[in-house]
Each structure stands twice: as structure tokens, then as C-alpha cells.
Design a protein around this motif. Structure first.
Motif, PDB file in Angstrom:
ATOM      1  N   GLN A 133     -31.950  19.849  44.042  1.00  0.00           N
ATOM      2  CA  GLN A 133     -33.111  20.076  43.173  1.00  0.00           C
ATOM      3  C   GLN A 133     -33.466  21.558  43.140  1.00  0.00           C
ATOM      4  N   ASP A 134     -33.519  22.186  44.300  1.00  0.00           N
ATOM      5  CA  ASP A 134     -33.848  23.612  44.370  1.00  0.00           C
ATOM      6  C   ASP A 134     -32.814  24.444  43.629  1.00  0.00           C
ATOM      7  N   GLN A 191     -33.248  24.015  39.828  1.00  0.00           N
ATOM      8  CA  GLN A 191     -34.406  24.782  39.365  1.00  0.00           C
ATOM      9  C   GLN A 191     -34.126  26.281  39.376  1.00  0.00           C
ATOM     10  N   HIS A 192     -33.554  26.754  40.456  1.00  0.00           N
ATOM     11  CA  HIS A 192     -33.308  28.192  40.623  1.00  0.00           C
ATOM     12  C   HIS A 192     -32.308  28.719  39.594  1.00  0.00           C
ATOM     13  N   SER A 195     -38.826  15.773  43.244  1.00  0.00           N
ATOM     14  CA  SER A 195     -39.912  16.015  42.297  1.00  0.00           C
ATOM     15  C   SER A 195     -39.652  15.337  40.955  1.00  0.00           C
ATOM     16  N   ARG A 237     -40.865  16.301  38.365  1.00  0.00           N
ATOM     17  CA  ARG A 237     -40.809  17.404  37.388  1.00  0.00           C
ATOM     18  C   ARG A 237     -39.372  17.886  37.185  1.00  0.00           C
ATOM     19  N   VAL A 238     -38.508  17.562  38.139  1.00  0.00           N
ATOM     20  CA  VAL A 238     -37.103  17.970  38.049  1.00  0.00           C
ATOM     21  C   VAL A 238     -36.236  16.751  37.728  1.00  0.00           C
ATOM     22  N   GLY A 253     -33.108  23.456  34.413  1.00  0.00           N
ATOM     23  CA  GLY A 253     -33.868  23.132  35.615  1.00  0.00           C
ATOM     24  C   GLY A 253     -34.226  21.663  35.753  1.00  0.00           C
ATOM     25  N   GLU A 254     -33.586  20.803  34.962  1.00  0.00           N
ATOM     26  CA  GLU A 254     -33.893  19.362  34.985  1.00  0.00           C
ATOM     27  C   GLU A 254     -32.650  18.524  35.258  1.00  0.00           C
TER      28      GLU A 254
END
Length: 182
Positions: free
Chosen positions: A19-20, A23-24, A53, A55-56, A86-87
Motif C-alpha cells: 500500500q505504501d 501510494q508513494h 486503507s 482510501r487505497v 496510488g490506488e
């Protein structure tokens, strides 16, 4: 059982790292799960998403198409849910319904299925070329285990929502589903 949960927690930690990274880096990921009824798609998706999350990670489980959607390009209603940077989008069943459930249950003609099978590689190629990481999984279940799981859905008030007349009709077409899968 303890070993299972220890490993599950470790792997969920790896999902947080994923996930990180997504997003990154702004990656776009589509994960689709297909398989027989009761094969465990929903359970796997639940385990994948319970520690990350929303959101991700987003889960998409589309109902049968309405009349408007039936008149659109077949993959159009799925594309509306594709990820932005980022998803990660997880499909609980996907456009492969056309070649599977729709074919077996008579909701798509053989001509529509053949046309789908001709076009889907090009659609997926465009997805990948646009930067989407596409992961596809098929989950299988043995006939006797499927019977046990369907019976458990009938008997468990927490799971009856998972059971529809279509599931029972589909259940009687095991070998048709096998041919469609192959």
C-alpha cells in the motif's frame, strides 16, 4: 490455527508495505478474483482488505447490469472503477463473467462470448500499457466442498445473503462451468 493467524498477520503487514509503495509511486493496480461460487473469493478479499486503507484499496462487486449498462460496450461499466494513481482496485468477479457465468446461465450468446474472448486480450493490453498492473486469480473448489459450503449458507443466518436462486441453478451446472473456465 495459531500458525495460520501468525502468517496471516505477517502477510497483512506486507500488504501495508505494498500500500505504501503504491501510494508513494502512484502505481495503479487491478486485482481480479474469479472462480466458482463458494470458492472463497469474498473471504480472500476480506483478508486482503481488513488491515489496509480503504482510501487505497477499493473493492468492486458489481450487480447484474441494468438496462442502460446492457446497451453499453461490455467492459464499460468495469472501466468506470479502474484505479487512479496510488490506488488498488479489487474486483470480486469481473468482465470474465461474460465467458463464465453469463455463458453457462444463458445470459450471453455464444457469438457474444466468442467476440468477448477475441477482444479481451486487446482491452487488457491497453490497461497494462496505460500503466495498470493487472493481476488475475482463479479460485477453485471441489464439488463435495462446494456442496458443503452451499449447505452451510442455507443453514447459517449470517450467510443466507450470499445465497440466491441463481447460485442453486448454477450449482447444477458444474461441468458447464468447468468447460467455460477451460
Amino acid at each position: 490455527e495459531y500458525k495460520y493467524f501468525r502468517e496471516l498477520l505477517r502477510l497483512q503487514g506486507e500488504l501495508v508495505k505494498l500500500q505504501d509503495w503504491v501510494q508513494h509511486t502512484g502505481q495503479k493496480v487491478v486485482v481480479l478474483f474469479e472462480g466458482r461460487d463458494t470458492a472463497g473469493k469474498g473471504g480472500v478479499i476480506k483478508r486482503l482488505t481488513e488491515r489496509v486503507s480503504p482510501r487505497v484499496f477499493r473493492t468492486v462487486a458489481l450487480p447484474a447490469p441494468n438496462e442502460r449498462e446492457k446497451s453499453q460496450m461490455y467492459t464499460q461499466r468495469y472501466m468506470a472503477h479502474f484505479p487512479a494513481g496510488g490506488e488498488i482496485v479489487i474486483f470480486d468477479r469481473s468482465w470474465y463473467n461474460r465467458a463464465g457465468v453469463e455463458r453457462v446461465m444463458g445470459f450471453a450468446t455464444e457469438q457474444e462470448v466468442e467476440r468477448f474472448l477475441e477482444l479481451v486480450p486487446a482491452v487488457e493490453k491497453v490497461m497494462v500499457e496505460s500503466g495498470i498492473i493487472l493481476l488475475k486469480y482463479w479460485l477453485e473448489v471441489a464439488p463435495d466442498e462446494q456442496t458443503r459450503r452451499l449447505e452451510a449458507r442455507i443453514d447459517d443466518g449470517r450467510k443466507t445473503w450470499k445465497l440466491s436462486p441463481m447460485d442453486l441453478e448454477s450449482y447444477s451446472r458444474w461441468y458447464d462451468h468447468s468447460r467455460a473456465r477451460d
